[in-house]
Design a protein around this motif. Structure first.
Motif, mmCIF file in Angstrom:
data_model
loop_
_atom_site.group_PDB
_atom_site.id
_atom_site.type_symbol
_atom_site.label_atom_id
_atom_site.label_comp_id
_atom_site.label_asym_id
_atom_site.label_seq_id
_atom_site.Cartn_x
_atom_site.Cartn_y
_atom_site.Cartn_z
ATOM 1 N N SER A 91 0.834 -1.198 0.000
ATOM 2 C CA SER A 91 0.000 0.000 0.000
ATOM 3 C C SER A 91 0.870 1.250 0.000
ATOM 4 N N ARG A 92 0.226 2.404 -0.011
ATOM 5 C CA ARG A 92 0.933 3.668 0.041
ATOM 6 C C ARG A 92 0.175 4.611 0.971
ATOM 7 N N THR A 93 0.706 5.787 1.162
ATOM 8 C CA THR A 93 0.030 6.794 1.969
ATOM 9 C C THR A 93 -0.185 8.060 1.147
ATOM 10 N N VAL A 94 -1.133 8.848 1.589
ATOM 11 C CA VAL A 94 -1.348 10.191 1.060
ATOM 12 C C VAL A 94 -1.494 11.118 2.260
ATOM 13 N N THR A 95 -1.499 12.400 2.003
ATOM 14 C CA THR A 95 -1.720 13.346 3.089
ATOM 15 C C THR A 95 -3.166 13.830 3.078
ATOM 16 N N THR A 96 -3.594 14.295 4.232
ATOM 17 C CA THR A 96 -4.843 15.037 4.293
ATOM 18 C C THR A 96 -4.593 16.449 3.778
ATOM 19 N N GLY A 97 -5.617 17.257 3.788
ATOM 20 C CA GLY A 97 -5.438 18.693 3.646
ATOM 21 C C GLY A 97 -5.244 19.308 5.022
ATOM 22 N N PHE A 98 -5.272 20.629 5.066
ATOM 23 C CA PHE A 98 -5.136 21.338 6.336
ATOM 24 C C PHE A 98 -6.371 22.204 6.543
ATOM 25 N N PRO A 99 -6.907 22.222 7.774
ATOM 26 C CA PRO A 99 -6.572 21.391 8.922
ATOM 27 C C PRO A 99 -6.965 19.929 8.703
ATOM 28 N N SER A 100 -6.299 19.041 9.428
ATOM 29 C CA SER A 100 -6.543 17.601 9.279
ATOM 30 C C SER A 100 -7.739 17.205 10.144
ATOM 31 N N THR A 101 -8.903 17.633 9.704
ATOM 32 C CA THR A 101 -10.124 17.402 10.472
ATOM 33 C C THR A 101 -11.233 16.939 9.549
ATOM 34 N N THR A 102 -12.252 16.301 10.101
ATOM 35 C CA THR A 102 -13.213 15.554 9.308
ATOM 36 C C THR A 102 -13.930 16.376 8.239
ATOM 37 N N PRO A 103 -14.612 17.493 8.559
ATOM 38 C CA PRO A 103 -15.332 18.175 7.482
ATOM 39 C C PRO A 103 -14.430 18.679 6.369
ATOM 40 N N VAL A 104 -13.239 19.153 6.727
ATOM 41 C CA VAL A 104 -12.296 19.603 5.701
ATOM 42 C C VAL A 104 -11.928 18.441 4.788
ATOM 43 N N SER A 105 -11.606 17.306 5.375
ATOM 44 C CA SER A 105 -11.178 16.157 4.575
ATOM 45 C C SER A 105 -12.312 15.573 3.744
ATOM 46 N N LEU A 106 -13.520 15.488 4.297
ATOM 47 C CA LEU A 106 -14.623 14.913 3.528
ATOM 48 C C LEU A 106 -14.912 15.737 2.276
ATOM 49 N N VAL A 107 -14.864 17.059 2.411
ATOM 50 C CA VAL A 107 -15.128 17.900 1.246
ATOM 51 C C VAL A 107 -13.940 17.872 0.289
ATOM 52 N N THR A 108 -12.726 17.754 0.813
ATOM 53 C CA THR A 108 -11.559 17.608 -0.056
ATOM 54 C C THR A 108 -11.658 16.338 -0.885
ATOM 55 N N VAL A 109 -12.068 15.235 -0.252
ATOM 56 C CA VAL A 109 -12.257 13.989 -0.998
ATOM 57 C C VAL A 109 -13.364 14.157 -2.032
ATOM 58 N N GLY A 110 -14.511 14.671 -1.599
ATOM 59 C CA GLY A 110 -15.670 14.735 -2.483
ATOM 60 C C GLY A 110 -15.488 15.643 -3.678
ATOM 61 N N THR A 111 -14.751 16.732 -3.497
ATOM 62 C CA THR A 111 -14.558 17.676 -4.603
ATOM 63 C C THR A 111 -13.294 17.408 -5.398
ATOM 64 N N GLY A 112 -12.330 16.707 -4.801
ATOM 65 C CA GLY A 112 -11.032 16.569 -5.447
ATOM 66 C C GLY A 112 -10.291 17.883 -5.501
ATOM 67 N N ALA A 113 -10.570 18.775 -4.546
ATOM 68 C CA ALA A 113 -9.975 20.110 -4.531
ATOM 69 C C ALA A 113 -9.378 20.398 -3.160
ATOM 70 N N PRO A 114 -8.312 21.192 -3.091
ATOM 71 C CA PRO A 114 -7.745 21.574 -1.801
ATOM 72 C C PRO A 114 -8.726 22.436 -1.000
ATOM 73 N N PRO A 115 -8.550 22.510 0.312
ATOM 74 C CA PRO A 115 -9.495 23.258 1.150
ATOM 75 C C PRO A 115 -9.665 24.717 0.761
ATOM 76 N N GLY A 116 -8.579 25.379 0.385
ATOM 77 C CA GLY A 116 -8.705 26.780 0.011
ATOM 78 C C GLY A 116 -9.720 26.993 -1.092
ATOM 79 N N ALA A 117 -9.792 26.067 -2.039
ATOM 80 C CA ALA A 117 -10.719 26.195 -3.166
ATOM 81 C C ALA A 117 -12.151 25.927 -2.744
ATOM 82 N N HIS A 118 -12.378 24.856 -1.954
ATOM 83 C CA HIS A 118 -13.773 24.524 -1.619
ATOM 84 C C HIS A 118 -14.308 25.317 -0.433
ATOM 85 N N GLY A 119 -13.441 25.869 0.399
ATOM 86 C CA GLY A 119 -13.877 26.818 1.409
ATOM 87 C C GLY A 119 -14.295 26.258 2.743
#
Length: 391
Positions: A91-119
């Motif tokens: 397997s491999r690893t990836v990083t979360t976005g920042f902050p490394s917290t659930t709502p930020v990460s769920l939207v980062t996954v769902g949009t395929g965009a960094p947090p700054g873009a999705h807000g």
């Protein structure tokens, strides 16, 4: 929970506390669904993670997000998770976005965009009207499609003729976070692990598709009892049973990706700094947002410099204390458009080591009695697995 806090050891190595930058554009959560979509033939989707090499011939992909399953938790879980252990090989690893917290990460996954873009830039953020938005307890105010304007990868998949499905708990249907992260995906509900697996497998069996599932128990148990507590070990066994059911139920031409939104670390009592204990930490503060590992302070005009000095004096090496411009210009969120900048505090406290910045009087008391936390930039929090299984 009452009585003294009992904080178990979480067996994290020293390197788990080294800062890790988000790998936007190369190996972060923002690349997972675009890469999976590319395998499924969605036009314009880039396979940045190189999944096609492992998934040649696959026409349906399930993505299971296990809340709190950080890469540094996998060795701790090893005695209790034989199925996950098999997937870890290769397997491999990836990083979360920042902050490394659930709502930020769920939207980062769902949009395929960094947090700054999705807000969605924190667990809680300040709205333009001064009120606080808790992204987990969010209905339709503000409008999720306006607050989070980026199209989701599920919308793009559906537009390309690839069926998209989300499988989450029934109480999340139609919530602001669900709409922000997963809009475009058909909704299926599942209340527990076996039902989650069955619903995901049923969606996969219906034909070529992108299926997403979310499992929360490991994170919740870590918060309440601590990583490697007895209850956390039981939750880890539950994750393994869920993954076992999925792996052995995959229909032909399908694959399973297992990811996470963040890791966790246990915080001892002596590493808990509280705004209520020192008036200088809240003098001039009008709104407290974020969460204990990444705290956002919105200040009265002219109060920012004094707040920075006070927090640096109190926390020392246990935190980076920065201005809004410093944290944004440092690239931690990715590019941040002008309309999203005010969602970040005037002062940002990024906790290091095992420290947290509590805000008694500003947020619910149970927040200060959790055992495990996340949200900051350490490897333990920012590094998550990408596990792959094929039918």
């Amino acid at each position: 929970m009452t009585g003294p806090l009992v904080v178990p050891g979480d067996r994290l190595p020293d390197n788990a506390f080294q800062p890790v930058r988000p790998a936007y554009g190369s190996a972060s959560l923002a690349e997972v669904l675009p890469s999976a979509s590319a395998v499924l033939g969605v036009p314009g989707a880039a396979d940045t993670l190189g999944l096609r090499e492992r998934l040649d011939g696959v026409d349906r992909i399930a993505v299971l997000l296990v809340d709190g399953l950080g890469a540094y938790q996998l060795p701790v879980m090893h005695p209790y998770t034989p199925v996950l252990n098999e997937l870890v090989t290769g397997s491999r690893t990836v990083t979360t976005g920042f902050p490394s917290t659930t709502p930020v990460s769920l939207v980062t996954v769902g949009t395929g965009a960094p947090p700054g873009a999705h807000g969605v830039l924190g667990f809680t953020t300040r709205r333009p009207d001064g009120r606080l938005l808790n992204h987990v307890h969010w209905n339709d105010d503000p409008d999720p499609a306006a607050w989070q304007p980026v199209p989701t990868r599920f919308e793009l998949a559906e537009a390309a003729g690839v069926r998209a499905t989300q499988v989450v708990r029934p109480e999340f249907e139609g919530s602001g976070l669900t709409v922000a992260a997963y809009r475009g995906a058909a909704f299926r509900s599942a209340s527990e692990g076996a039902e989650l697996a069955d619903q995901m497998l049923e969606a996969l069996a219906a034909g070529p598709s992108l299926v997403y599932g979310y499992h929360a128990d490991l994170d919740k148990t870590g918060h309440l009892y601590g990583v490697d507590s007895r209850y956390w070990r039981m939750a880890a066994q539950g994750v393994d049973r869920l993954v076992d059911r999925l792996v052995h139920g995959l229909p032909p031409r399908s694959a399973l990706l297992v990811i996470a939104d963040h890791g966790q670390l246990n915080v001892p009592v002596e590493s808990r700094y509280d705004m209520a204990d020192d008036p200088a930490l809240s003098d001039g503060v009008v709104t407290v947002a974020g969460e204990p590992r990444v705290r956002y302070l919105h200040a009265e005009p002219g109060a920012t410099d004094d707040l920075i000095a006070a927090w640096r004096s109190v926390m020392g090496g246990d935190a980076w204390v920065m201005t809004r411009d410093e944290i944004i210009d440092g690239g931690w969120f990715g590019p941040v458009p002008a309309g999203h900048r005010s969602r970040v505090g005037d002062v940002v406290i990024v906790c290091q080591n095992r420290a947290v910045a509590l805000a008694s009087g500003w947020e619910p008391p149970p927040v200060g009695r959790l055992i495990a936390y996340h949200g900051s930039v350490t490897a333990a929090e920012m590094t998550v697995p990408l596990l792959i299984a094929r039918a």
